[in-house]
Design a protein around this motif. Structure first.
Motif, PDB file in Angstrom:
ATOM      1  N   CYS A  73      -6.615  -1.163   0.219  1.00 52.09           N
ATOM      2  CA  CYS A  73      -5.865  -1.668   1.377  1.00 52.09           C
ATOM      3  C   CYS A  73      -6.822  -2.025   2.510  1.00 52.09           C
ATOM      4  O   CYS A  73      -7.737  -1.268   2.814  1.00 52.09           O
ATOM      5  CB  CYS A  73      -4.874  -0.602   1.832  1.00 52.09           C
ATOM      6  SG  CYS A  73      -3.973  -1.070   3.316  1.00 52.09           S
ATOM      7  N   CYS A 108       0.207   3.036   3.783  1.00 55.49           N
ATOM      8  CA  CYS A 108       0.617   2.482   5.075  1.00 55.49           C
ATOM      9  C   CYS A 108       1.637   1.368   4.924  1.00 55.49           C
ATOM     10  O   CYS A 108       2.082   0.808   5.914  1.00 55.49           O
ATOM     11  CB  CYS A 108      -0.596   1.982   5.851  1.00 55.49           C
ATOM     12  SG  CYS A 108      -1.325   0.495   5.164  1.00 55.49           S
ATOM     13  N   CYS A 147       0.847  -1.194   0.000  1.00 54.36           N
ATOM     14  CA  CYS A 147       0.000   0.000   0.000  1.00 54.36           C
ATOM     15  C   CYS A 147       0.881   1.242   0.000  1.00 54.36           C
ATOM     16  O   CYS A 147       1.821   1.348   0.772  1.00 54.36           O
ATOM     17  CB  CYS A 147      -0.906  -0.015   1.233  1.00 54.36           C
ATOM     18  SG  CYS A 147      -1.819   1.509   1.477  1.00 54.36           S
ATOM     19  N   CYS A 206      -5.616   0.498   5.791  1.00 50.05           N
ATOM     20  CA  CYS A 206      -5.876   1.940   5.823  1.00 50.05           C
ATOM     21  C   CYS A 206      -6.956   2.362   4.825  1.00 50.05           C
ATOM     22  O   CYS A 206      -7.339   3.509   4.773  1.00 50.05           O
ATOM     23  CB  CYS A 206      -4.600   2.728   5.581  1.00 50.05           C
ATOM     24  SG  CYS A 206      -4.057   2.707   3.858  1.00 50.05           S
ATOM     25  N   THR A 262       1.431  -1.602   3.896  1.00 46.12           N
ATOM     26  CA  THR A 262       0.966  -2.978   4.060  1.00 46.12           C
ATOM     27  C   THR A 262       1.258  -3.780   2.791  1.00 46.12           C
ATOM     28  O   THR A 262       1.146  -3.256   1.689  1.00 46.12           O
ATOM     29  CB  THR A 262      -0.558  -2.972   4.324  1.00 46.12           C
ATOM     30  OG1 THR A 262      -0.775  -2.397   5.609  1.00 46.12           O
ATOM     31  CG2 THR A 262      -1.134  -4.374   4.284  1.00 46.12           C
TER      32      THR A 262
END
Ligand SMILES: [Zn+2]
Length: 1072
Positions: free
Chosen positions: A431, A413, A410, A434, A415
């Motif tokens: 995501c 964030c 992401c 977030c 991820t």
């Protein structure tokens, strides 16, 4: 052994030191940094005179099996850290002592042959990455990768498309699925300990007991604000933060020296001058991307993302019956048989089956509440702790490994893309942490498993909650370090007396070829008593050369270049040393222990590379920095007050932080019969992400069973997987917040765990809170990402993602309670509480956790008030497990636990995966004199009986029987007085009860069916864990009978309540 192709460690460097040949006057040193006048500094560099002679040691001498033999003046290095690094680096080795770890002359051995091969397994089938078909880029330096996918795809398939090449970036090496070193361990429940004194009445606390969380977490993030972030950890810290991807970009890493010509592939771009932001996303307009974009199949005809939309995430009706069962009120005072006869399994989150089947294995990632409360208020009401328990580097039999130049994360964030993201269409994914909408990179459109284009949602990254990525260069701060192992041995009189050195050296000899590593592996040895002894192992020496440094106030490293040597190239010398070491000090009368200075020396030696220090200590350190005084007072053992659980010095913690900053972890093996202040010593491992092993009263003759334990555990230790220079970050869906970490590590930059080493046997826990209410969310996710360097020199990222439903009612929260995870997290919190406050406080908090949650359940969930002590079925074992914790060595208040033993148990609580923690807390009891094949497992043609688990109460014992108690690191086989003759003779191999030896610790292997079954069962239990439980055979008159009985959690002991009494106590408080 391979020649050192591409290796760079040329042992015979022109200009290398000649002083390894003793007695030979070294060639003049231009700089004068050498001073060979032994006469001037005799006190610093001495000659080994053989044990027993501590006086008049002449300067350095070669050691030659038989000590002594001084042959003249020896070189002395005054400023080891500064000198001659140039000379050494020309050889391409690490100049130990040179400060910047990121020297340009790192050499790779990443030749094709050094890639891991074969044995590895992957459910993605065999890999035929393009890389393997291409000339290895490793030799040429900056070769662009042939294709961006080097994926583990189907065997024999054609090379994968190469049309998605990412310009300007080299690809990681061929995918190599990971090898499980050990079968996944899946040990049983519950474990040991012993009674403690009567429970402290928490009445005063009950009036307004803060919830358990606030009660217990005061010791919170201590690591985080360590005063001594020491040394230069900050550089590494920020850089790693950026790499793993925190929220913020860190400052760019100082640009590295220009790469050495010999550097191979990854080196060329190992030092991104830009912070590694989202460099993985294909930049728009990248040529390769455009080209392939043309091939993009029209529309979303293949696009079907099954059951991933949020609408599908809610619980199916099918789960209802299970739910009802979980919430069924149980009157604990009436239902005596609440313990399942098989190991308790983790609750299954109430998710749609399509989602749940993708979820992370609970052995790796578990939450205390599998139904996440929507708000903090709801969580507070439940009075249960919210947290995660992780076993992130567990050995796995199947692990998908992805090699792709694009790791999709992401943008916001960081991820990693995972099974619980949602695809808005083929080109965009949202995501799950977030909720940012991200583009699907072009490369990701191709699925290397199915070799179909346009199925991003079928990529392995989106199909596996546990996955490993080969990390491209953006994930490196420096070229991956080589495996470096340094062994530090206590050789004082006391140590020699225990005889441990024989066992350790022999085990090391036996497993030398199994140390995880490659052609770059380095190894070194230090021994110490009141002085520090180094061993030069340079190739060309006819035997190892010993160098003694007696100045322990200002430790320096003599001959830094020859003390850590290439394992393969110097194997004979190393073997020679290991064979000789145990005899070298047999006559030593030196009783002092300069552990602190020895560790300082070890740190200096390891700083340039990072790696693992294994230190073996047998007593309280007595001289030099870090010397300690005994604090154990036997008469204080009986009380919970004023026992010394905190370190008496911050020396070990500070040194550990220095180590952590240089990617060095320290593992401590304490083999001691006396108090050694483990509370202080243990800090060296705790903050450097090491492990602690404790062999109480180790003695090769007096305690022979410990020898086998040490051998077995050391073998596992030496040969298990290891990750170097690792960091771990745990992310969770926006709204949730992680606030306290448990385990061995150092917390960098608020939430990045620094793990100089990571091993497959370590567990971690974190506490969480609900910061913003999770309104409108049906599920939340948690993701751990562990970035590490494998022993093969690959940078890898292991990612686990777990998805859990959000609930809005208290009853649903209770419904999803995972009682083992809750117990494990509470145990971790209680250790912190014991240290930051007192043991009594910790015990009170544990009891309050039960009282508070059952009170809340009673007042807020139960619709009908009934007499008795009511618990939701999901929490029916909660009081039992908490009682077990109170009787556990870490928290008990009786006279049984010696201080170091208690501290060690606390270390285990913090560092062990949940499954072992439960076993050592609530042991499993089995009747074994009547084993049958009914319900037995069949593994590799072995039949493993599966007897039912019994309650831990003497009521369950019959004098006619034999019972096995498995308490994790120890097992008891209790033989009843009237045990059947057949068991005695067919299994124990003796004619009758009376002739069972008093100190029996092994079962003979007999040809009888009974013997085969019993041994199969015990072996099977042992095989599943990384430590080796000693088996004690216990008769009625055995001194160990009391240890066995103390593990009978449900029974009353002198100092602790029985289970029933405990329930009454809880009930009384609940009904107030
Ligand atoms: Zn995100």
């Amino acid at each position: 052994m391979h020649p050192s192709d591409g290796q760079g460690y040329s042992p015979s460097v022109p200009g290398s030191y000649s002083h390894q040949t003793p007695a030979k006057v070294p060639p003049h040193q231009s700089s004068g940094q050498y001073n060979y006048s032994g006469s001037q500094n005799v006190s610093q560099l001495n000659n080994y005179q053989g044990p027993g002679q501590t006086l008049n040691r002449p300067p350095v001498t070669p050691f030659s099996g038989s000590p002594v033999q001084q042959t003249g003046p020896v070189p002395q290095v005054l400023l080891p850290a500064l000198q001659n690094s140039a000379a050494v680096s020309s050889a391409g080795s690490f100049p130990p002592g040179a400060s910047p770890p990121v020297l340009s002359n790192w050499q790779y051995s990443q030749t094709p042959g050094s890639q891991p091969v074969g044995s590895q397994t992957s459910h993605l089938a065999h890999v035929t990455g393009t890389g393997s078909a291409q000339p290895p880029s490793s030799l040429s330096g900056n070769t662009n990768p042939p294709g961006s996918y080097q994926y583990a795809a189907s065997p024999g398939g054609p090379p994968l498309q190469n049309s998605y090449m990412k310009p300007g970036s080299a690809p990681p090496p061929v995918t190599q699925p990971l090898t499980p070193l050990h079968p996944p361990a899946r040990p049983p429940l519950g474990p040991p300990p012993v009674g403690g004194p009567p429970l402290i009445r928490p009445s005063t606390l009950v009036a307004g007991p803060p919830n358990t969380q606030s009660l217990l977490n005061s010791a919170a993030n201590r690591e985080g604000d360590a005063p001594s972030t020491a040394s230069d950890g900050s550089v590494v810290q920020n850089s790693y933060d950026a790499i793993e991807g925190g929220g913020l970009m860190a400052t760019p890493h100082p640009s590295p020296a220009p790469p050495n010509l010999k550097m191979n592939r990854s080196v060329g771009y190992s030092y991104p001058t830009l912070p590694p932001g989202y460099q993985n996303t294909s930049p728009p307009g990248a040529p390769g991307m455009q080209a392939s974009a043309l091939q993009y199949p029209d529309g979303s005809k293949h696009f079907h993302q099954p059951a991933l939309g949020t609408n599908h995430l809610t619980a199916s009706m099918g789960g209802l019956s299970l739910q009802q069962e979980g919430l069924r009120p149980v009157n604990l005072l009436q239902e005596r048989n609440i313990l399942p006869t098989t190991l308790l399994k983790a609750p299954v989150p109430n998710l749609h089956e399509d989602i749940q089947k993708l979820n992370c294995n609970p052995e790796l990632f578990r939450c205390t509440l599998t139904n996440i409360p929507q708000t903090q208020a709801l969580l507070n009401k439940a009075k249960l702790p919210l947290g995660l328990l992780l076993h992130p580097f567990k050995d796995l039999s199947q692990l998908p490994v992805v090699t792709s130049s694009t790791i999709v994360r992401c943008r916001s964030c960081r991820t990693y893309i995972n099974p619980f993201v949602s695809f808005l269409d083929q080109r965009r994914w949202k995501c799950n942490l977030c909720y940012r909408v991200n583009d699907v990179p072009e490369e990701f459109m191709y699925n290397p498993v199915t070799r179909v284009y346009g199925e991003p949602h079928k990529r392995p990254e989106v199909q596996n909650a546990t996955i490993e990525f080969m990390a491209p260069s953006e994930y490196m701060l420096r070229p991956p370090q080589p495996p470096v192992y340094l062994f530090v041995f206590d050789v004082s009189h006391n140590a020699i007396e225990t005889g441990y050195l024989n066992t350790v050296c022999q085990t090391l000899l036996d497993n030398l070829d199994l140390l995880p590593g490659n052609t770059r592996t380095k190894i070194g040895f230090i021994t110490f008593d009141s002085t520090i002894h180094f061993y030069s192992l340079q190739e060309g020496l006819s035997q190892p050369q010993m160098l003694i440094v007696s100045d322990i106030e200002d430790v320096f490293i003599p001959m830094p270049e020859n003390l850590l040597v290439n394992l393969n190239e110097n194997k004979e010398l190393i073997q020679d040393l290991l064979r000789t070491l145990p005899q070298m000090f047999t006559k030593s009368l030196e009783t002092q222990s300069a552990l602190g200075p020895a560790l300082q020396a070890a740190f200096k030696l390891m700083s340039p590379t990072g790696g693992r220090i294994s230190v073996f200590q047998t007593q309280l350190p007595s001289v030099g920095m870090g010397a300690l005084k005994s604090r154990e007072e036997p008469n204080q053992r009986a009380t919970a007050k004023d026992i010394h659980l905190t370190p008496s010095t911050d020396f070990y913690k500070k040194l550990a932080l220095d180590c952590s900053g240089q990617q060095v972890a320290v593992d401590l093996f304490l083999l001691s019969g006396q108090y050694s202040d483990l509370a202080s010593l243990g800090c060296i491992s705790r903050y450097s992400a090491g492990s602690v092993y404790y062999y109480q009263s180790y003695h090769h003759k007096h305690n022979p069973v410990q020898v086998e334990k040490l051998q077995k555990e050391l073998k596992r230790y030496l040969t298990r997987k290891i990750g170097f220079e690792a960091v771990m970050r745990i992310r969770c869906t926006k709204g949730l917040s992680i606030h306290t970490f448990h385990g061995n590590f150092f917390v960098r930059s608020t939430d990045l765990l620094s793990l100089p080493n990571v091993n497959p046997d370590a567990g971690y826990a974190v506490q969480m809170s609900v910061e913003e209410s999770l309104t409108d969310m049906q599920v939340v996710s948690f993701q751990s990402a562990l970035l590490y360097t494998s022993s093969k020199g690959e940078r890898r990222i292991r990612v686990h993602t777990m998805c859990l439903p959000v609930v809005t009612t208290l009853s649903d929260v209770y419904l999803g309670a995972d009682v083992q995870a809750i117990t494990g997290l509470l145990a971790n919190m209680a250790v912190d509480r014991s240290v930051s406050a007192t043991l009594s406080d910790a015990r009170d908090a544990l009891v309050n956790a039960v009282i508070d949650s059952l009170s809340a359940y009673r007042s807020s969930v139960l619709s009908i008030q009934q007499p008795g002590l009511m618990a939701p079925n999901s929490l029916r074992l909660f009081p039992l497990y908490v009682l077990a914790l109170l009787k556990q060595k870490a928290f008990q208040t009786g006279t049984n636990a010696r201080l170091d033993e208690r501290i060690f148990t606390m270390c285990q609580v913090k560092n062990q995966p949940l499954v072992y923690l439960m076993l050592m807390t609530h042991p499993s009891l089995y009747r074994v004199d009547n084993l049958t094949d009914e319900g037995a497992l069949n593994i590799n043609d072995r039949t493993i009986p599966q007897p039912p688990i019994l309650q831990l109460s003497v009521e369950k014992l019959s004098r006619d029987g034999a019972y096995l108690m498995d308490a994790g690191s120890v097992m008891f086989l209790w033989i009843g007085k009237n045990c059947g003759q057949s068991f005695i003779s067919q299994v124990l191999g003796v004619p009758n009860y009376g002739s069972v030896p008093q100190n029996m610790t092994h079962l003979p292997e007999l040809e009888t069916a009974e013997s085969i079954r019993t041994i199969a069962f015990i072996s099977w239990l042992r095989e599943q864990r990384p430590f080796f439980p000693i088996l004690y055979i216990v008769k009625d008159d055995s001194p160990l009978k009391s240890s066995f009985l103390q593990n009978m959690i449900e029974d009353r002991t002198e100092s602790a309540l029985s289970y029933y009494e405990f329930l009454l106590h809880i009930q009384q408080q609940v009904n107030k």
